[in-house]
Design a protein around this motif. Structure first.
Motif, PDB file in Angstrom:
ATOM      1  N   LEU A  88     -67.468 -33.503 -19.382  1.00 33.16           N
ATOM      2  CA  LEU A  88     -66.306 -33.570 -18.497  1.00 33.16           C
ATOM      3  C   LEU A  88     -65.960 -35.016 -18.150  1.00 33.16           C
ATOM      4  O   LEU A  88     -64.786 -35.403 -18.153  1.00 33.16           O
ATOM      5  N   THR A  89     -66.961 -35.827 -17.887  1.00 33.76           N
ATOM      6  CA  THR A  89     -66.716 -37.224 -17.519  1.00 33.76           C
ATOM      7  C   THR A  89     -66.140 -38.029 -18.680  1.00 33.76           C
ATOM      8  O   THR A  89     -65.188 -38.799 -18.498  1.00 33.76           O
ATOM      9  N   THR A  90     -66.690 -37.861 -19.875  1.00 31.67           N
ATOM     10  CA  THR A  90     -66.161 -38.623 -21.011  1.00 31.67           C
ATOM     11  C   THR A  90     -64.745 -38.171 -21.360  1.00 31.67           C
ATOM     12  O   THR A  90     -63.916 -39.005 -21.733  1.00 31.67           O
ATOM     13  N   MET A  91     -64.465 -36.888 -21.211  1.00 36.11           N
ATOM     14  CA  MET A  91     -63.086 -36.414 -21.408  1.00 36.11           C
ATOM     15  C   MET A  91     -62.153 -37.068 -20.398  1.00 36.11           C
ATOM     16  O   MET A  91     -61.045 -37.487 -20.734  1.00 36.11           O
ATOM     17  N   ALA A  92     -62.602 -37.173 -19.148  1.00 33.61           N
ATOM     18  CA  ALA A  92     -61.780 -37.782 -18.097  1.00 33.61           C
ATOM     19  C   ALA A  92     -61.542 -39.263 -18.364  1.00 33.61           C
ATOM     20  O   ALA A  92     -60.458 -39.789 -18.089  1.00 33.61           O
ATOM     21  N   ILE A  93     -62.546 -39.959 -18.914  1.00 33.24           N
ATOM     22  CA  ILE A  93     -62.384 -41.376 -19.257  1.00 33.24           C
ATOM     23  C   ILE A  93     -61.297 -41.539 -20.308  1.00 33.24           C
ATOM     24  O   ILE A  93     -60.386 -42.365 -20.170  1.00 33.24           O
TER      25      ILE A  93
ATOM     26  N   ASP B 281     -55.244 -42.568 -21.428  1.00 32.59           N
ATOM     27  CA  ASP B 281     -53.971 -42.088 -21.980  1.00 32.59           C
ATOM     28  C   ASP B 281     -52.986 -41.660 -20.887  1.00 32.59           C
ATOM     29  O   ASP B 281     -51.969 -41.026 -21.185  1.00 32.59           O
ATOM     30  N   GLY B 282     -53.309 -41.967 -19.630  1.00 32.00           N
ATOM     31  CA  GLY B 282     -52.395 -41.640 -18.536  1.00 32.00           C
ATOM     32  C   GLY B 282     -52.399 -40.182 -18.142  1.00 32.00           C
ATOM     33  O   GLY B 282     -51.428 -39.686 -17.563  1.00 32.00           O
ATOM     34  N   ILE B 283     -53.492 -39.485 -18.431  1.00 34.14           N
ATOM     35  CA  ILE B 283     -53.620 -38.062 -18.120  1.00 34.14           C
ATOM     36  C   ILE B 283     -54.665 -37.907 -17.025  1.00 34.14           C
ATOM     37  O   ILE B 283     -55.726 -38.523 -17.073  1.00 34.14           O
ATOM     38  N   GLU B 284     -54.387 -37.079 -16.046  1.00 37.28           N
ATOM     39  CA  GLU B 284     -55.333 -36.806 -14.957  1.00 37.28           C
ATOM     40  C   GLU B 284     -55.902 -35.405 -15.157  1.00 37.28           C
ATOM     41  O   GLU B 284     -55.145 -34.449 -15.340  1.00 37.28           O
ATOM     42  N   LEU B 285     -57.224 -35.273 -15.129  1.00 35.27           N
ATOM     43  CA  LEU B 285     -57.892 -33.978 -15.316  1.00 35.27           C
ATOM     44  C   LEU B 285     -58.502 -33.443 -14.025  1.00 35.27           C
ATOM     45  O   LEU B 285     -59.348 -32.550 -14.061  1.00 35.27           O
ATOM     46  N   GLU B 286     -58.064 -33.959 -12.888  1.00 35.83           N
ATOM     47  CA  GLU B 286     -58.613 -33.528 -11.605  1.00 35.83           C
ATOM     48  C   GLU B 286     -58.494 -32.015 -11.450  1.00 35.83           C
ATOM     49  O   GLU B 286     -57.472 -31.425 -11.781  1.00 35.83           O
ATOM     50  N   GLY B 287     -59.555 -31.400 -10.965  1.00 33.62           N
ATOM     51  CA  GLY B 287     -59.609 -29.949 -10.790  1.00 33.62           C
ATOM     52  C   GLY B 287     -60.216 -29.216 -11.972  1.00 33.62           C
ATOM     53  O   GLY B 287     -60.481 -28.020 -11.899  1.00 33.62           O
ATOM     54  N   SER B 288     -60.463 -29.944 -13.065  1.00 39.84           N
ATOM     55  CA  SER B 288     -61.129 -29.329 -14.215  1.00 39.84           C
ATOM     56  C   SER B 288     -62.572 -29.002 -13.835  1.00 39.84           C
ATOM     57  O   SER B 288     -63.156 -29.633 -12.952  1.00 39.84           O
TER      58      SER B 288
ATOM     59  N   ALA C  77     -52.501 -32.460 -30.492  1.00 40.18           N
ATOM     60  CA  ALA C  77     -53.280 -33.643 -30.871  1.00 40.18           C
ATOM     61  C   ALA C  77     -54.051 -34.193 -29.675  1.00 40.18           C
ATOM     62  O   ALA C  77     -55.212 -34.621 -29.817  1.00 40.18           O
ATOM     63  N   GLN C  78     -53.449 -34.187 -28.487  1.00 40.43           N
ATOM     64  CA  GLN C  78     -54.135 -34.654 -27.290  1.00 40.43           C
ATOM     65  C   GLN C  78     -55.303 -33.734 -26.936  1.00 40.43           C
ATOM     66  O   GLN C  78     -56.387 -34.198 -26.575  1.00 40.43           O
ATOM     67  N   ILE C  79     -55.074 -32.435 -27.047  1.00 40.31           N
ATOM     68  CA  ILE C  79     -56.141 -31.469 -26.770  1.00 40.31           C
ATOM     69  C   ILE C  79     -57.294 -31.667 -27.746  1.00 40.31           C
ATOM     70  O   ILE C  79     -58.461 -31.701 -27.347  1.00 40.31           O
ATOM     71  N   GLN C  80     -56.982 -31.827 -29.017  1.00 41.64           N
ATOM     72  CA  GLN C  80     -58.033 -32.024 -30.025  1.00 41.64           C
ATOM     73  C   GLN C  80     -58.822 -33.302 -29.754  1.00 41.64           C
ATOM     74  O   GLN C  80     -60.053 -33.318 -29.868  1.00 41.64           O
ATOM     75  N   LYS C  81     -58.134 -34.359 -29.372  1.00 42.95           N
ATOM     76  CA  LYS C  81     -58.799 -35.622 -29.053  1.00 42.95           C
ATOM     77  C   LYS C  81     -59.779 -35.436 -27.897  1.00 42.95           C
ATOM     78  O   LYS C  81     -60.918 -35.906 -27.955  1.00 42.95           O
ATOM     79  N   LEU C  82     -59.359 -34.728 -26.862  1.00 38.05           N
ATOM     80  CA  LEU C  82     -60.218 -34.510 -25.701  1.00 38.05           C
ATOM     81  C   LEU C  82     -61.395 -33.601 -26.045  1.00 38.05           C
ATOM     82  O   LEU C  82     -62.522 -33.834 -25.607  1.00 38.05           O
ATOM     83  N   GLU C  83     -61.155 -32.572 -26.840  1.00 41.88           N
ATOM     84  CA  GLU C  83     -62.245 -31.680 -27.245  1.00 41.88           C
ATOM     85  C   GLU C  83     -63.249 -32.425 -28.129  1.00 41.88           C
ATOM     86  O   GLU C  83     -64.464 -32.249 -27.975  1.00 41.88           O
ATOM     87  N   ASN C  84     -62.778 -33.267 -29.024  1.00 35.73           N
ATOM     88  CA  ASN C  84     -63.677 -34.080 -29.851  1.00 35.73           C
ATOM     89  C   ASN C  84     -64.520 -35.015 -28.983  1.00 35.73           C
ATOM     90  O   ASN C  84     -65.702 -35.230 -29.256  1.00 35.73           O
ATOM     91  N   THR C  85     -63.906 -35.530 -27.931  1.00 38.27           N
ATOM     92  CA  THR C  85     -64.611 -36.401 -26.997  1.00 38.27           C
ATOM     93  C   THR C  85     -65.769 -35.655 -26.340  1.00 38.27           C
ATOM     94  O   THR C  85     -66.873 -36.189 -26.212  1.00 38.27           O
ATOM     95  N   ALA C  86     -65.521 -34.422 -25.923  1.00 46.43           N
ATOM     96  CA  ALA C  86     -66.582 -33.626 -25.288  1.00 46.43           C
ATOM     97  C   ALA C  86     -67.763 -33.442 -26.232  1.00 46.43           C
ATOM     98  O   ALA C  86     -68.919 -33.635 -25.838  1.00 46.43           O
TER      99      ALA C  86
END
Length: 136
Positions: free
Chosen positions: A55-60, A65-72, A106-115
């Motif tokens: 979760l933390t690396t996804m948030a980083i 990329d200017g995306i906020e994941l607060e509440g995840s 593409a953004q979702i895939q990038k974040l999932e790969n990060t996790a």
């Protein structure tokens, strides 16, 4: 310099201090292994570390990329081996993601790969099965 100092308190309980921040935590042996189960067990911390790292690396990456994941949220189910040696055999990880903007595939895939590439996950033995799911 050490990162953590841990003291055995007796009764299958430890107290650990994070030396940089001064934060402390208690561990107990789990009830299925002679403990009281009144705090995180060491294997619970392994499960927690894996989920929070993802979760933390996804948030980083999202923040860059200017995306906020607060509440995840992340839910981790730890499954112990049924045969010796006693160890964590499987982690079932569900990341329930919330973003402040509509994400492209593409953004979702990038974040999932990060996790999947978080440092804790990559540090675990390959025999420890990691089943990771995402809800967007």
């Amino acid at each position: 310099m050490p990162t953590v100092k841990t003291t055995y308190l007796g009764g299958l309980r430890t107290e650990s201090k994070h030396l940089q921040s001064g934060n402390q935590l208690i561990t107990d042996a789990p009830t299925d292994n002679m403990g009281k189960g009144e705090a995180f067990s060491p294997t619970d911390l392994l499960a927690t570390a894996t989920g929070t790292c993802m979760l933390t690396t996804m948030a980083i990456v999202a923040q860059r990329d200017g995306i906020e994941l607060e509440g995840s949220e992340v839910e981790v189910t730890k499954v112990m081996s049924q045969t010796p040696p006693r160890k964590v055999a499987r982690l079932e990880i569900l990341l329930k993601m919330k973003a402040n903007v509509e994400l492209s595939p593409a953004q979702i895939q990038k974040l999932e790969n990060t996790a999947h590439a978080c440092p804790v996950s990559l540090s675990l033995h390959p025999d420890l099965e990691q089943v990771v799911g995402f809800e967007w």
